[in-house]
Write a protein that holds these residues in place. Structure first.
Motif, PDB file in Angstrom:
ATOM      1  N   VAL A 100      36.266  51.355  29.857  1.00 51.60           N
ATOM      2  CA  VAL A 100      36.480  49.947  30.194  1.00 51.60           C
ATOM      3  C   VAL A 100      36.319  49.809  31.709  1.00 51.60           C
ATOM      4  O   VAL A 100      36.700  50.708  32.458  1.00 51.60           O
ATOM      5  N   TYR A 101      35.757  48.690  32.122  1.00 46.61           N
ATOM      6  CA  TYR A 101      35.451  48.464  33.526  1.00 46.61           C
ATOM      7  C   TYR A 101      36.185  47.224  34.039  1.00 46.61           C
ATOM      8  O   TYR A 101      36.466  46.290  33.280  1.00 46.61           O
ATOM      9  N   LEU A 102      36.446  47.236  35.323  1.00 46.83           N
ATOM     10  CA  LEU A 102      36.981  46.049  35.984  1.00 46.83           C
ATOM     11  C   LEU A 102      36.171  45.819  37.252  1.00 46.83           C
ATOM     12  O   LEU A 102      36.293  46.569  38.225  1.00 46.83           O
ATOM     13  N   GLN A 103      35.307  44.809  37.203  1.00 46.94           N
ATOM     14  CA  GLN A 103      34.534  44.412  38.378  1.00 46.94           C
ATOM     15  C   GLN A 103      35.366  43.431  39.187  1.00 46.94           C
ATOM     16  O   GLN A 103      35.761  42.382  38.671  1.00 46.94           O
ATOM     17  N   MET A 104      35.622  43.778  40.430  1.00 50.25           N
ATOM     18  CA  MET A 104      36.461  42.950  41.292  1.00 50.25           C
ATOM     19  C   MET A 104      35.641  42.450  42.471  1.00 50.25           C
ATOM     20  O   MET A 104      35.167  43.264  43.278  1.00 50.25           O
ATOM     21  N   ASN A 105      35.461  41.151  42.551  1.00 47.15           N
ATOM     22  CA  ASN A 105      34.708  40.521  43.633  1.00 47.15           C
ATOM     23  C   ASN A 105      35.627  39.633  44.464  1.00 47.15           C
ATOM     24  O   ASN A 105      36.728  39.287  44.026  1.00 47.15           O
ATOM     25  N   SER A 106      35.152  39.279  45.632  1.00 47.36           N
ATOM     26  CA  SER A 106      35.905  38.395  46.535  1.00 47.36           C
ATOM     27  C   SER A 106      37.344  38.879  46.695  1.00 47.36           C
ATOM     28  O   SER A 106      38.301  38.106  46.586  1.00 47.36           O
ATOM     29  N   LEU A 107      37.478  40.135  46.970  1.00 42.75           N
ATOM     30  CA  LEU A 107      38.814  40.730  47.047  1.00 42.75           C
ATOM     31  C   LEU A 107      39.605  40.176  48.218  1.00 42.75           C
ATOM     32  O   LEU A 107      39.050  39.851  49.282  1.00 42.75           O
TER      33      LEU A 107
END
Length: 124
Positions: free
Chosen positions: A79-86
């Motif tokens: 499972v992946y978690l793409q985190m943008n605009s951190l």
């Protein structure tokens, strides 16, 4: 029994991106609904996002909606978690968790197995 190992954490500047992975071993990965939680120092563990067994349904905390994306690859047991605009307030240890039967994705007590966590630090 399933073992979960997170990876992909690190130090990033505000506005940057990271992609976390959670690799599962043991029983059939597709049997589990999955979730990501996070815990900052001195705070309680907080729900981030959950995904159903087949990946067709996702549930996001309001604090990350529109910035984070969860996905899963059942063929790769990951499972992946793409985190943008951190943001600096995203700084925490991030944990993935697996549940055989989940009614409320945001409830940590619904999950049976947990990874060891991966640190995400966002600098301002």
């Amino acid at each position: 029994q399933v073992q979960l190992v997170e990876s992909g954490g690190g130090l990033v500047q505000a506005g940057g991106s990271l992609r976390l992975s959670c690799a599962a071993s043991g029983r059939t990965f597709s049997s589990y609904a999955m979730g990501w939680f996070r815990q900052a120092p001195g705070k309680e563990r907080e729900f981030v996002v959950g995904i159903s067994r087949g990946g067709g349904s996702t549930y996001y905390a309001d604090t990350v909606k529109g910035r984070f994306t969860i996905s899963r690859d059942n063929a790769k047991n990951t499972v992946y978690l793409q985190m943008n605009s951190l943001k600096p307030e995203d700084t925490a240890v991030y944990y993935c968790a697996a549940s055989t039967v989940v009614a409320e994705f945001s409830d940590p007590y619904e999950y049976d197995y947990w990874g060891q966590g991966t640190q995400v630090t966002v600098s301002s």
